[in-house]
Design a protein around this motif. Structure first.
Motif, PDB file in Angstrom:
ATOM      1  N   VAL A   1       6.709   8.985 -13.648  1.00 48.16           N
ATOM      2  CA  VAL A   1       6.286   8.663 -12.285  1.00 48.16           C
ATOM      3  C   VAL A   1       6.293   9.983 -11.522  1.00 48.16           C
ATOM      4  O   VAL A   1       7.359  10.545 -11.254  1.00 48.16           O
ATOM      5  CB  VAL A   1       7.225   7.646 -11.615  1.00 48.16           C
ATOM      6  CG1 VAL A   1       6.804   7.403 -10.163  1.00 48.16           C
ATOM      7  CG2 VAL A   1       7.228   6.328 -12.383  1.00 48.16           C
ATOM      8  N   PRO A   2       5.118  10.535 -11.199  1.00 52.22           N
ATOM      9  CA  PRO A   2       5.051  11.848 -10.565  1.00 52.22           C
ATOM     10  C   PRO A   2       5.806  11.896  -9.241  1.00 52.22           C
ATOM     11  O   PRO A   2       5.987  10.874  -8.567  1.00 52.22           O
ATOM     12  CB  PRO A   2       3.542  12.061 -10.351  1.00 52.22           C
ATOM     13  CG  PRO A   2       2.883  11.154 -11.347  1.00 52.22           C
ATOM     14  CD  PRO A   2       3.778   9.955 -11.436  1.00 52.22           C
TER      15      PRO A   2
ATOM     16  N   ALA B   1       0.835  -1.198   0.000  1.00 49.78           N
ATOM     17  CA  ALA B   1       0.000   0.000   0.000  1.00 49.78           C
ATOM     18  C   ALA B   1       0.873   1.253   0.000  1.00 49.78           C
ATOM     19  O   ALA B   1       2.000   1.247   0.496  1.00 49.78           O
ATOM     20  CB  ALA B   1      -0.907  -0.005   1.228  1.00 49.78           C
ATOM     21  N   ARG B   2       0.357   2.321  -0.595  1.00 48.81           N
ATOM     22  CA  ARG B   2       1.094   3.587  -0.581  1.00 48.81           C
ATOM     23  C   ARG B   2       1.143   4.144   0.838  1.00 48.81           C
ATOM     24  O   ARG B   2       0.209   3.992   1.614  1.00 48.81           O
ATOM     25  CB  ARG B   2       0.420   4.579  -1.534  1.00 48.81           C
ATOM     26  CG  ARG B   2       0.475   4.107  -2.977  1.00 48.81           C
ATOM     27  CD  ARG B   2      -0.253   5.039  -3.950  1.00 48.81           C
ATOM     28  NE  ARG B   2      -0.283   4.416  -5.267  1.00 48.81           N
ATOM     29  CZ  ARG B   2      -1.379   4.206  -5.988  1.00 48.81           C
ATOM     30  NH1 ARG B   2      -2.555   4.588  -5.524  1.00 48.81           N
ATOM     31  NH2 ARG B   2      -1.305   3.616  -7.161  1.00 48.81           N
ATOM     32  N   SER B   3       2.231   4.806   1.134  1.00 48.85           N
ATOM     33  CA  SER B   3       2.455   5.297   2.494  1.00 48.85           C
ATOM     34  C   SER B   3       1.715   6.585   2.804  1.00 48.85           C
ATOM     35  O   SER B   3       1.618   6.983   3.966  1.00 48.85           O
ATOM     36  CB  SER B   3       3.956   5.525   2.714  1.00 48.85           C
ATOM     37  OG  SER B   3       4.451   6.539   1.850  1.00 48.85           O
ATOM     38  N   GLY B   4       1.177   7.249   1.787  1.00 48.84           N
ATOM     39  CA  GLY B   4       0.493   8.513   2.000  1.00 48.84           C
ATOM     40  C   GLY B   4       1.404   9.691   1.709  1.00 48.84           C
ATOM     41  O   GLY B   4       2.616   9.553   1.553  1.00 48.84           O
ATOM     42  N   MET B   5       0.816  10.880   1.645  1.00 51.62           N
ATOM     43  CA  MET B   5       1.539  12.076   1.232  1.00 51.62           C
ATOM     44  C   MET B   5       2.044  12.907   2.403  1.00 51.62           C
ATOM     45  O   MET B   5       2.493  14.040   2.219  1.00 51.62           O
ATOM     46  CB  MET B   5       0.633  12.931   0.348  1.00 51.62           C
ATOM     47  CG  MET B   5       0.186  12.243  -0.940  1.00 51.62           C
ATOM     48  SD  MET B   5       1.515  12.099  -2.140  1.00 51.62           S
ATOM     49  CE  MET B   5       1.476  13.736  -2.865  1.00 51.62           C
ATOM     50  N   GLY B   6       1.986  12.383   3.606  1.00 50.75           N
ATOM     51  CA  GLY B   6       2.443  13.121   4.779  1.00 50.75           C
ATOM     52  C   GLY B   6       3.887  13.582   4.636  1.00 50.75           C
ATOM     53  O   GLY B   6       4.774  12.784   4.366  1.00 50.75           O
TER      54      GLY B   6
ATOM     55  N   LYS C   1      -3.282  14.792 -15.098  1.00 53.27           N
ATOM     56  CA  LYS C   1      -2.638  13.600 -14.558  1.00 53.27           C
ATOM     57  C   LYS C   1      -2.247  13.813 -13.095  1.00 53.27           C
ATOM     58  O   LYS C   1      -2.480  12.940 -12.248  1.00 53.27           O
ATOM     59  CB  LYS C   1      -1.400  13.265 -15.385  1.00 53.27           C
ATOM     60  CG  LYS C   1      -0.573  12.106 -14.815  1.00 53.27           C
ATOM     61  CD  LYS C   1       0.748  11.955 -15.564  1.00 53.27           C
ATOM     62  CE  LYS C   1       1.631  10.910 -14.916  1.00 53.27           C
ATOM     63  NZ  LYS C   1       2.979  10.842 -15.521  1.00 53.27           N
ATOM     64  N   GLY C   2      -1.636  14.956 -12.790  1.00 54.69           N
ATOM     65  CA  GLY C   2      -1.226  15.253 -11.419  1.00 54.69           C
ATOM     66  C   GLY C   2      -0.282  14.189 -10.869  1.00 54.69           C
ATOM     67  O   GLY C   2       0.666  13.768 -11.532  1.00 54.69           O
ATOM     68  N   ASP C   3      -0.571  13.729  -9.654  1.00 57.25           N
ATOM     69  CA  ASP C   3       0.257  12.712  -9.001  1.00 57.25           C
ATOM     70  C   ASP C   3      -0.377  11.326  -9.057  1.00 57.25           C
ATOM     71  O   ASP C   3      -0.041  10.445  -8.261  1.00 57.25           O
ATOM     72  CB  ASP C   3       0.499  13.096  -7.529  1.00 57.25           C
ATOM     73  CG  ASP C   3       1.482  14.247  -7.388  1.00 57.25           C
ATOM     74  OD1 ASP C   3       2.523  14.215  -8.066  1.00 57.25           O
ATOM     75  OD2 ASP C   3       1.216  15.175  -6.601  1.00 57.25           O
ATOM     76  N   ARG C   4      -1.266  11.132  -9.992  1.00 63.86           N
ATOM     77  CA  ARG C   4      -2.016   9.875 -10.035  1.00 63.86           C
ATOM     78  C   ARG C   4      -1.237   8.750 -10.717  1.00 63.86           C
ATOM     79  O   ARG C   4      -0.455   8.970 -11.648  1.00 63.86           O
ATOM     80  CB  ARG C   4      -3.357  10.095 -10.737  1.00 63.86           C
ATOM     81  CG  ARG C   4      -4.282  10.985  -9.905  1.00 63.86           C
ATOM     82  CD  ARG C   4      -5.673  11.057 -10.478  1.00 63.86           C
ATOM     83  NE  ARG C   4      -5.723  11.879 -11.695  1.00 63.86           N
ATOM     84  CZ  ARG C   4      -6.822  12.059 -12.412  1.00 63.86           C
ATOM     85  NH1 ARG C   4      -7.950  11.454 -12.067  1.00 63.86           N
ATOM     86  NH2 ARG C   4      -6.801  12.834 -13.482  1.00 63.86           N
TER      87      ARG C   4
ATOM     88  N   PRO D   1      -3.065   7.798 -20.223  1.00 65.41           N
ATOM     89  CA  PRO D   1      -3.037   8.771 -21.317  1.00 65.41           C
ATOM     90  C   PRO D   1      -4.323   8.706 -22.134  1.00 65.41           C
ATOM     91  O   PRO D   1      -4.833   7.611 -22.402  1.00 65.41           O
ATOM     92  CB  PRO D   1      -1.829   8.324 -22.151  1.00 65.41           C
ATOM     93  CG  PRO D   1      -0.940   7.623 -21.174  1.00 65.41           C
ATOM     94  CD  PRO D   1      -1.877   6.914 -20.236  1.00 65.41           C
ATOM     95  N   PRO D   2      -4.874   9.839 -22.528  1.00 66.81           N
ATOM     96  CA  PRO D   2      -6.084   9.839 -23.357  1.00 66.81           C
ATOM     97  C   PRO D   2      -5.902   9.060 -24.657  1.00 66.81           C
ATOM     98  O   PRO D   2      -6.856   8.452 -25.153  1.00 66.81           O
ATOM     99  CB  PRO D   2      -6.322  11.327 -23.643  1.00 66.81           C
ATOM    100  CG  PRO D   2      -5.647  12.045 -22.526  1.00 66.81           C
ATOM    101  CD  PRO D   2      -4.447  11.208 -22.187  1.00 66.81           C
TER     102      PRO D   2
END
Length: 219
Positions: A128-129, A58-63, A169-172, A179-180
């Motif tokens: 990779v954002p 799991a991702r650790s979060g943006m903290g 796209k942002g950080d997703r 991509p469209p």
């Protein structure tokens, strides 16, 4: 007699000089100055193999995240920074001024197929954002390591793309955004995997599933 006495001294100095030159070249090479061209795209087979090696968690979060913790854009050579280097690399018929800023050129965005003739309409996207990297392992890196990641001209990490597409796209991650232009899904997936594998970043199960699906578009 005098010339024979001098000859050994010259010969002894040559290996030392050669060692110094090699050390300097290695330093420059590691800095990325020689690596302004990204390598060829990975094949689907090699990407699948690398994807299988990525740790799933799991991702650790943006903290604690901040873009400032990924210093960019770095100077590449002379007046040129990373952004300007990518604009020149990815564009056609690019002309620049004395400060390395593009004054003319054409850029085609791989994500949506848009074609632009003004550099202001183009963003330099991190495949990779930065935020995605942060929550999949980069939070524990040093600032120097994050700087290398944010300015990587060797891996397929930096691309000139349509500005509003990059903002969408942002950080997703791939399970949240693709991509469209569906014809770019294969390249997008292999590039994403190449970057994550090189930097030993993690993936979620949903992200891995999305990447696996996009790899089926490869021919």
């Amino acid at each position: 007699m005098t010339s024979r006495n001098r000859e050994p001294k010259i010969k002894k100095g040559l290996p030392l000089l050669a060692a110094v030159i090699v050390a300097l070249l290695v330093t420059v090479w590691q800095s990325g100055v020689f690596d302004t061209q990204a390598g060829p795209p990975a094949s689907a087979a090699s990407a699948q193999g690398e994807l299988a090696e990525l740790v799933v968690q799991a991702r650790s979060g943006m903290g604690g995240y901040s873009r400032d913790k990924f210093p960019h854009w770095a100077t590449v050579s002379g007046e040129c920074d990373t952004r300007e280097t990518v604009l020149e690399r990815d564009g056609q018929d690019v002309r620049t001024d004395s400060a390395c800023r593009p004054t003319a050129g054409t850029w085609r965005s791989p994500y949506d197929g848009g074609t632009w003739t003004k550099a202001s309409d183009v963003d330099i996207d991190h495949t990779v954002p930065l935020g995605q990297a942060w929550e999949s392992g980069a939070a524990s890196w040093t600032n120097d390591q994050r700087k290398a990641f944010a300015n990587d001209l060797t891996r397929p990490q930096l691309k000139a793309v349509t500005d509003n597409v990059n903002q969408a796209k942002g950080d997703r991650a791939p399970d949240e955004w693709r991509p469209p232009l569906e014809s770019d899904w294969c390249t997008y997936a292999t590039d994403w995997i190449t970057v994550k594998h090189y930097y030993k970043l993690t993936v979620t199960q949903a992200e891995k599933t999305a990447l696996t699906d996009m790899l089926t578009r490869c021919r």
